[in-house]
Design a protein around this motif. Structure first.
Motif, PDB file in Angstrom:
ATOM      1  N   GLU A  38      22.012  36.734  40.793  1.00 20.79           N
ATOM      2  CA  GLU A  38      22.326  37.738  41.453  1.00 20.79           C
ATOM      3  C   GLU A  38      23.194  37.565  42.658  1.00 20.79           C
ATOM      4  OE1 GLU A  38      22.889  42.112  42.241  1.00 20.79           O
ATOM      5  OE2 GLU A  38      22.352  40.790  40.566  1.00 20.79           O
ATOM      6  N   ILE A  39      22.878  36.187  43.313  1.00 23.10           N
ATOM      7  CA  ILE A  39      23.859  36.170  44.473  1.00 23.10           C
ATOM      8  C   ILE A  39      25.193  35.744  44.173  1.00 23.10           C
ATOM      9  CG2 ILE A  39      24.277  34.326  46.048  1.00 23.10           C
ATOM     10  CD1 ILE A  39      21.944  36.076  47.041  1.00 23.10           C
ATOM     11  N   GLY A  40      25.221  34.951  42.923  1.00 25.71           N
ATOM     12  CA  GLY A  40      26.610  34.584  42.196  1.00 25.71           C
ATOM     13  C   GLY A  40      27.388  35.880  41.845  1.00 25.71           C
ATOM     14  N   ARG A  41      26.902  36.814  41.189  1.00 32.62           N
ATOM     15  CA  ARG A  41      27.356  38.039  40.939  1.00 32.62           C
ATOM     16  C   ARG A  41      28.047  38.851  42.182  1.00 32.62           C
ATOM     17  NH1 ARG A  41      23.356  38.009  36.816  1.00 32.62           N
ATOM     18  NH2 ARG A  41      22.023  39.056  37.983  1.00 32.62           N
ATOM     19  N   ARG A  42      27.378  39.137  43.168  1.00 36.44           N
ATOM     20  CA  ARG A  42      27.585  39.901  44.331  1.00 36.44           C
ATOM     21  C   ARG A  42      28.624  38.914  45.009  1.00 36.44           C
ATOM     22  NH1 ARG A  42      24.240  43.889  46.627  1.00 36.44           N
ATOM     23  NH2 ARG A  42      24.786  43.010  48.682  1.00 36.44           N
ATOM     24  N   ALA A  43      28.472  37.577  45.192  1.00 37.74           N
ATOM     25  CA  ALA A  43      29.490  36.748  46.017  1.00 37.74           C
ATOM     26  C   ALA A  43      30.936  36.898  45.311  1.00 37.74           C
ATOM     27  CB  ALA A  43      29.080  35.417  45.987  1.00 37.74           C
ATOM     28  N   SER A  48      36.647  39.380  45.719  1.00 40.79           N
ATOM     29  CA  SER A  48      37.657  40.291  45.282  1.00 40.79           C
ATOM     30  C   SER A  48      37.819  41.238  46.415  1.00 40.79           C
ATOM     31  CB  SER A  48      37.408  40.895  43.716  1.00 40.79           C
ATOM     32  OG  SER A  48      36.387  41.891  43.981  1.00 40.79           O
ATOM     33  N   ALA A  49      36.564  41.706  46.927  1.00 41.58           N
ATOM     34  CA  ALA A  49      36.843  42.770  47.882  1.00 41.58           C
ATOM     35  C   ALA A  49      37.443  42.332  49.105  1.00 41.58           C
ATOM     36  CB  ALA A  49      35.473  43.171  48.341  1.00 41.58           C
ATOM     37  N   LEU A  50      37.089  40.971  49.685  1.00 40.35           N
ATOM     38  CA  LEU A  50      37.913  40.297  50.898  1.00 40.35           C
ATOM     39  C   LEU A  50      39.427  40.214  50.720  1.00 40.35           C
ATOM     40  CD1 LEU A  50      34.940  37.651  51.748  1.00 40.35           C
ATOM     41  CD2 LEU A  50      35.503  39.620  53.007  1.00 40.35           C
ATOM     42  N   LEU A  51      39.646  39.661  49.138  1.00 41.23           N
ATOM     43  CA  LEU A  51      41.215  39.390  49.186  1.00 41.23           C
ATOM     44  C   LEU A  51      41.796  40.895  49.193  1.00 41.23           C
ATOM     45  CD1 LEU A  51      40.900  37.033  46.455  1.00 41.23           C
ATOM     46  CD2 LEU A  51      41.825  36.564  48.375  1.00 41.23           C
ATOM     47  N   GLY A  52      41.162  42.109  48.778  1.00 44.18           N
ATOM     48  CA  GLY A  52      41.477  43.342  48.670  1.00 44.18           C
ATOM     49  C   GLY A  52      41.664  43.894  50.463  1.00 44.18           C
ATOM     50  N   LEU A  53      41.300  43.233  51.206  1.00 49.10           N
ATOM     51  CA  LEU A  53      41.766  43.634  52.567  1.00 49.10           C
ATOM     52  C   LEU A  53      43.039  42.958  53.218  1.00 49.10           C
ATOM     53  CD1 LEU A  53      38.330  43.237  54.230  1.00 49.10           C
ATOM     54  CD2 LEU A  53      39.142  45.408  53.602  1.00 49.10           C
ATOM     55  N   GLY A  54      43.821  42.338  51.985  1.00 49.28           N
ATOM     56  CA  GLY A  54      44.995  41.588  52.637  1.00 49.28           C
ATOM     57  C   GLY A  54      44.970  40.098  52.974  1.00 49.28           C
ATOM     58  N   LEU A  55      43.728  39.562  52.870  1.00 48.03           N
ATOM     59  CA  LEU A  55      43.591  38.272  53.261  1.00 48.03           C
ATOM     60  C   LEU A  55      44.418  37.309  52.349  1.00 48.03           C
ATOM     61  CD1 LEU A  55      40.018  38.117  54.092  1.00 48.03           C
ATOM     62  CD2 LEU A  55      41.779  38.484  55.796  1.00 48.03           C
ATOM     63  N   THR A  56      45.055  36.134  52.988  1.00 46.66           N
ATOM     64  CA  THR A  56      45.842  35.335  52.260  1.00 46.66           C
ATOM     65  C   THR A  56      45.296  34.056  52.103  1.00 46.66           C
ATOM     66  OG1 THR A  56      47.032  34.734  54.161  1.00 46.66           O
ATOM     67  CG2 THR A  56      48.035  36.345  52.558  1.00 46.66           C
ATOM     68  N   PRO A  57      45.320  33.020  51.425  1.00 55.10           N
ATOM     69  CA  PRO A  57      44.503  31.755  51.370  1.00 55.10           C
ATOM     70  C   PRO A  57      44.534  30.925  52.299  1.00 55.10           C
ATOM     71  CG  PRO A  57      45.809  32.152  49.234  1.00 55.10           C
ATOM     72  CD  PRO A  57      46.177  33.341  50.150  1.00 55.10           C
ATOM     73  N   GLY A  58      43.619  30.529  52.860  1.00 55.81           N
ATOM     74  CA  GLY A  58      43.392  29.882  54.364  1.00 55.81           C
ATOM     75  C   GLY A  58      42.725  30.770  55.476  1.00 55.81           C
ATOM     76  N   LEU A  74      27.883  35.654  51.730  1.00 52.99           N
ATOM     77  CA  LEU A  74      29.249  35.334  52.490  1.00 52.99           C
ATOM     78  C   LEU A  74      29.650  33.634  52.468  1.00 52.99           C
ATOM     79  CD1 LEU A  74      29.024  37.735  55.438  1.00 52.99           C
ATOM     80  CD2 LEU A  74      30.699  37.888  54.002  1.00 52.99           C
ATOM     81  N   TYR A  75      28.626  32.975  52.300  1.00 51.92           N
ATOM     82  CA  TYR A  75      28.801  31.602  52.410  1.00 51.92           C
ATOM     83  C   TYR A  75      29.614  30.905  51.412  1.00 51.92           C
ATOM     84  CZ  TYR A  75      26.344  28.866  56.164  1.00 51.92           C
ATOM     85  OH  TYR A  75      25.864  28.394  57.300  1.00 51.92           O
ATOM     86  N   PHE A  76      29.353  31.845  50.174  1.00 54.14           N
ATOM     87  CA  PHE A  76      29.894  31.603  48.840  1.00 54.14           C
ATOM     88  C   PHE A  76      31.140  32.423  48.530  1.00 54.14           C
ATOM     89  CE2 PHE A  76      25.711  29.902  48.371  1.00 54.14           C
ATOM     90  CZ  PHE A  76      25.960  28.774  47.551  1.00 54.14           C
ATOM     91  N   ALA A  77      31.203  33.578  48.880  1.00 53.72           N
ATOM     92  CA  ALA A  77      32.291  34.728  48.899  1.00 53.72           C
ATOM     93  C   ALA A  77      33.568  34.052  49.270  1.00 53.72           C
ATOM     94  CB  ALA A  77      31.840  36.020  49.119  1.00 53.72           C
ATOM     95  N   GLU A 145      28.013  47.046  52.101  1.00 55.96           N
ATOM     96  CA  GLU A 145      27.685  47.433  50.609  1.00 55.96           C
ATOM     97  C   GLU A 145      28.996  48.372  50.227  1.00 55.96           C
ATOM     98  OE1 GLU A 145      25.473  46.418  48.892  1.00 55.96           O
ATOM     99  OE2 GLU A 145      24.520  45.136  50.389  1.00 55.96           O
ATOM    100  N   ASP A 146      29.571  49.169  51.223  1.00 56.81           N
ATOM    101  CA  ASP A 146      30.733  49.879  50.822  1.00 56.81           C
ATOM    102  C   ASP A 146      31.860  48.907  50.511  1.00 56.81           C
ATOM    103  OD1 ASP A 146      29.277  52.455  51.152  1.00 56.81           O
ATOM    104  OD2 ASP A 146      30.027  52.424  53.497  1.00 56.81           O
ATOM    105  N   LEU A 147      32.241  48.004  51.250  1.00 54.66           N
ATOM    106  CA  LEU A 147      33.158  46.965  50.828  1.00 54.66           C
ATOM    107  C   LEU A 147      32.768  46.169  49.502  1.00 54.66           C
ATOM    108  CD1 LEU A 147      35.545  45.285  51.884  1.00 54.66           C
ATOM    109  CD2 LEU A 147      33.767  43.345  52.711  1.00 54.66           C
ATOM    110  N   LEU A 148      31.496  45.878  49.364  1.00 56.72           N
ATOM    111  CA  LEU A 148      31.087  45.346  48.209  1.00 56.72           C
ATOM    112  C   LEU A 148      31.297  46.264  47.019  1.00 56.72           C
ATOM    113  CD1 LEU A 148      29.536  42.375  47.158  1.00 56.72           C
ATOM    114  CD2 LEU A 148      27.731  43.923  47.093  1.00 56.72           C
ATOM    115  N   ALA A 149      31.016  47.452  47.086  1.00 61.90           N
ATOM    116  CA  ALA A 149      31.183  48.250  45.856  1.00 61.90           C
ATOM    117  C   ALA A 149      32.471  48.382  45.509  1.00 61.90           C
ATOM    118  CB  ALA A 149      30.454  49.914  46.338  1.00 61.90           C
ATOM    119  N   GLY A 150      33.546  48.244  46.449  1.00 64.44           N
ATOM    120  CA  GLY A 150      34.984  48.318  45.970  1.00 64.44           C
ATOM    121  C   GLY A 150      35.185  47.063  45.358  1.00 64.44           C
ATOM    122  N   GLY A 151      34.786  46.190  45.020  1.00 60.51           N
ATOM    123  CA  GLY A 151      35.178  44.846  44.735  1.00 60.51           C
ATOM    124  C   GLY A 151      35.220  44.867  43.100  1.00 60.51           C
ATOM    125  N   ASP A 152      35.914  43.890  42.476  1.00 61.71           N
ATOM    126  CA  ASP A 152      35.748  43.925  41.064  1.00 61.71           C
ATOM    127  C   ASP A 152      34.635  43.093  40.587  1.00 61.71           C
ATOM    128  OD1 ASP A 152      36.594  43.460  38.406  1.00 61.71           O
ATOM    129  OD2 ASP A 152      38.246  42.465  38.686  1.00 61.71           O
TER     130      ASP A 152
END
Length: 531
Positions: A38-43, A48-58, A74-77, A145-152
Motif C-alpha cells: 500500500e505504501i508503494g501504491r500511494r507513493a 504523479s500528483a507532485l508532478l501535476g503541480l508543475g515541478l520539473t526534474p531536480g 514522501l520519502y519515496f514519492a 489526501e486531496d492532493l493524493l486523490a488527484g494523482g494517477d
C-alpha cells in the motif's frame, strides 16, 4: 538508467514483500497499520500528483513532518518522480529553517498540521510556492489526501540516473550556518546494502525496525530505504519519542532493532532499571546508539542488568552511518573484557568506507589505538561537497577527496575508531589533549549523575581547563569533591575538572545532543591563575 535507485528499492518491496507491515503512531497515539504494498501504491500516485503541480526534474520538495506513514510515502514519492526530498528539522530556530529552505531552493512544503505555527513564522522568508498540509488545510494550502486523490493510480516512474540527487539534508549548524548535502540514489542504495550485511546490522525481512532517530535527521540513518529493499517491517513513532512511549512500541510491536541518540537511551535505561519486568523486550537483538559518545556505564548497564545489546555507531549528516561497533571474527572468542573494550569504541568502518587520522604534524596517526588525529573518511555515500558553498567545501574536503570530520580519534588495529573528542570541543591544557567524552562517561558512571557534559574554559596558567556540568537523578546528589574522587581512579589527576557546576537539566540541541554552545555561553568565566 534505473540501476541503484530508490524506485528499484520500492519496486522490490512491492513485488516481494507487499504484505509486510508498516506501523505508524498517529497524533492521537493510536497505531495505523498498513503494508509495503500500500505504501508503494500511494507513493506512486503521490509522485504523479507532485508532478501535476508543475515541478520539473531536480525540484526540491521540503517536508516539516514527524516520522509517520505519510512522511514515508514522501520519502519515496519525490525521488520516484525525479525530484529531491528535503526533510526540515522542526526543532531548528525559525531563522535557520528559513535560511535552509531558501538556500536549498525548496519549491513545495509538505507539513504536519501541528507545524503550521512554524510555517507562519517563516512564510514571508521562504520560496515555497505551494503548501500541502497533512491534516486540516486552510487558505491556499492543499490537503495531503486531496492532493493524493488527484494523482494517477496507474503512474509509473521513468528511467532515473542513479547519480542524480534523491535527497537534500543540512548539517545542524552548531558551528555556523547549516550547510547542505546532496544525496544520490546510488548513495542510498549502497548504504542500505552495506548496513544489511551480516556482521554489520544484518537486517533481513524477519526484522522489525524502529528508527528513533527522526526522519528529518540524517535520513533516519537510511533505515526507511533499507527496510523497503529487504522487506523488513518498520514502525514509525510519530512525535512520541519519550522513553515510555518508545518502550510501549518496543513491547507491543516486538521490535528487533532500533537506533537513536544516547540521551534517549539514558531515559529508557532509567525506566528499565526502575521496573525491569514491566516491558517485554525479548525480541530486541540490538539497540544502536549514535550521534555522540555513549557512556560506558550505559552500555554495560543495558548488557549486565537487562541482557540488551547496545551497539555504538558513528555517522554524520554528510554520510548517514559510517562505523558500527560489531566484533570482528578474531574477537568472537576473546575474553569478555577484551570484547567490551572494543564495543565501547565507535567501531569499524562499514564496507566501502575508508578511514585515516591526520595528526597535528600533517602526517597520519598509526593504527595503534593510542595516537590521536582528526578522522578523515571517504566512500560511495560520503558527500563530496556542500551545496553551493565552495569556500566551506574547500575547508572540509582535502585535495585528494577525503572528508575532514572534525572528530579527534584513535584507530586501533583492525580499524576500530574511538572518538576522543570533537575538534571544536577538545580541551587542550598545557599543550596536551583532554578527552571530554572520557570525562563525561566517568561522571555518568556515578550513581547520582543522570547527565554530564564537559566544556573547555580559559585558564591563565594552562590555557584551557575542563569544566563539568552535571544533573543528578531525582532525589540524588553529590559534592564536587565526591565526584572528583569518584573519577580519580579512572584517569590522570591532571584531567580532573577543578570546576563542576550543578544544573537541573542539561540543554539539548535540535537533534538531542548536549548543547555545548549553550553551556559555553552560560559558563564562560575563566578559571583563575593558580587553579
Amino acid at each position: 538508467m534505473d540501476e541503484l535507485t530508490i524506485p528499484a528499492m520500492l519496486r522490490r518491496a512491492e513485488h516481494y514483500s507487499p504484505d509486510r507491515p508498516v506501523v505508524s503512531r498517529e497524533p492521537d497515539r493510536s497505531l495505523h497499520h498498513t503494508t509495503w504494498g500500500e505504501i508503494g501504491r500511494r507513493a506512486r500516485r503521490l509522485s504523479s500528483a507532485l508532478l501535476g503541480l508543475g515541478l520539473t526534474p531536480g525540484a526540491r520538495v521540503a517536508t516539516l513532518c514527524w516520522s509517520h506513514r505519510q512522511h514515508l510515502e514522501l520519502y519515496f514519492a519525490a525521488p520516484l518522480a525525479g525530484l529531491a526530498l528535503h526533510p526540515l528539522n522542526p526543532r531548528l530556530h525559525v531563522d535557520d529553517l528559513a535560511y535552509i529552505a531558501t538556500h536549498a531552493g525548496d519549491e513545495i512544503l509538505v507539513l504536519d498540521e501541528g507545524f503550521l505555527p512554524i510555517y507562519e513564522q517563516i512564510r514571508d522568508a521562504t520560496p515555497f510556492r505551494q503548501v500541502i498540509v497533512i491534516g486540516s488545510a486552510t487558505g491556499d494550502a492543499i490537503g495531503y489526501e486531496d492532493l493524493l486523490a488527484g494523482g494517477d493510480p496507474d503512474w509509473q516512474p521513468g528511467p532515473i540516473d542513479e547519480h542524480s540527487t534523491a535527497l537534500v539534508g543540512f548539517t545542524s549548524g552548531t558551528t555556523g550556518r547549516p550547510k547542505g548535502v546532496e544525496v544520490s540514489h546510488r548513495a542510498v542504495a549502497l548504504h542500505g546494502l552495506s548496513t544489511a550485511l551480516q556482521g554489520w546490522l544484518g537486517i533481513s525481512d524477519t526484522d522489525v525496525l524502529l528508527p528513533v532517530v527522526p526522519m528529518y535527521h540524517a535520513l533516519a540513518w537510511g533505515w526507511p530505504y533499507t527496510a523497503a529493499l529487504l522487506g523488513a517491517e518498520i514502525v514509525l513513532p510519530g512525535p512520541f519519542l519519550d522513553p515510555e512511549s518508545l518502550l510501549e512500541l518496543f513491547d507491543s510491536e516486538r521490535v528487533t532493532l532500533t537506533g537513536g541518540v544516547p540521551t534517549i537511551w539514558m531515559g529508557v535505561l532509567r525506566i528499565l532499571d526502575t521496573n525491569p519486568a514491566r516491558f517485554d523486550l525479548s525480541a530486541m537483538r540490538a539497540i544502536l546508539s549514535g550521534g555522540s559518545t555513549a557512556p560506558a556505564s550505559m552500555i554495560t548497564g543495558y548488557g549486565e542488568r537487562h541482557r540488551l545489546n547496545l551497539v555504538h555507531t558513528w555517522g554524520m549528516s554528510e554520510l548517514m552511518m559510517g562505523t558500527i561497533a560489531g566484533l570482528s571474527a578474531d574477537l568472537h572468542q576473546a575474553p569478555h573484557q577484551e570484547q567490551l573494550r572494543h564495543r565501547l569504541k565507535q567501531g569499524r568502518p562499514m564496507p566501502f568506507v575508508e578511514i585515516r587520522a591526520r595528526s597535528e604534524d600533517s602526517g597520519f596517526a598509526p593504527w595503534d589505538g593510542e595516537s590521536m588525529g582528526e578522522l578523515e573518511i571517504r566512500g560511495p555515500w560520503v558527500a563530496t561537497e556542500y551545496l553551493d558553498s565552495p569556500e566551506a567545501s574547500a575547508e572540509q574536503w582535502t585535495d585528494d577527496g577525503w572528508f575532514r570530520t572534525g572528530d579527534i580519534v584513535t584507530i586501533a588495529p583492525g580499524g576500530y575508531i574511538e572518538i576522543a573528542d570533537r575538534a571544536k570541543d577538545v580541551v587542550k591544557s598545557g599543550g596536551e589533549w583532554i578527552s571530554t567524552p572520557t570525562l563525561e562517561g566517568a561522571l555518568m558512571a556515578h550513581p547520582a549523575v543522570a547527565e554530564a557534559a564537559v566544556i573547555g574554559v580559559g585558564d591563565e596558567r594552562w590555557g584551557e581547563r575542563p569544566l563539568a556540568v552535571v544533573a543528578f537523578h531525582p532525589g540524588s546528589s553529590a559534592t564536587a569533591e565526591e565526584l572528583r574522587e569518584f573519577m580519580a581512579p579512572r584517569m590522570a589527576r591532571w584531567w580532573l575538572p577543578e570546576r563542576i557546576e550543578i544544573v537541573e537539566t542539561l540543554p539539548k540541541t535540535a537533534v538531542g545532543k548536549f548543547d555545548k554552545v549553550a553551556l559555553r555561553r552560560r559558563f564562560t568565566a575563566p578559571i583563575g591563575a593558580g587553579s
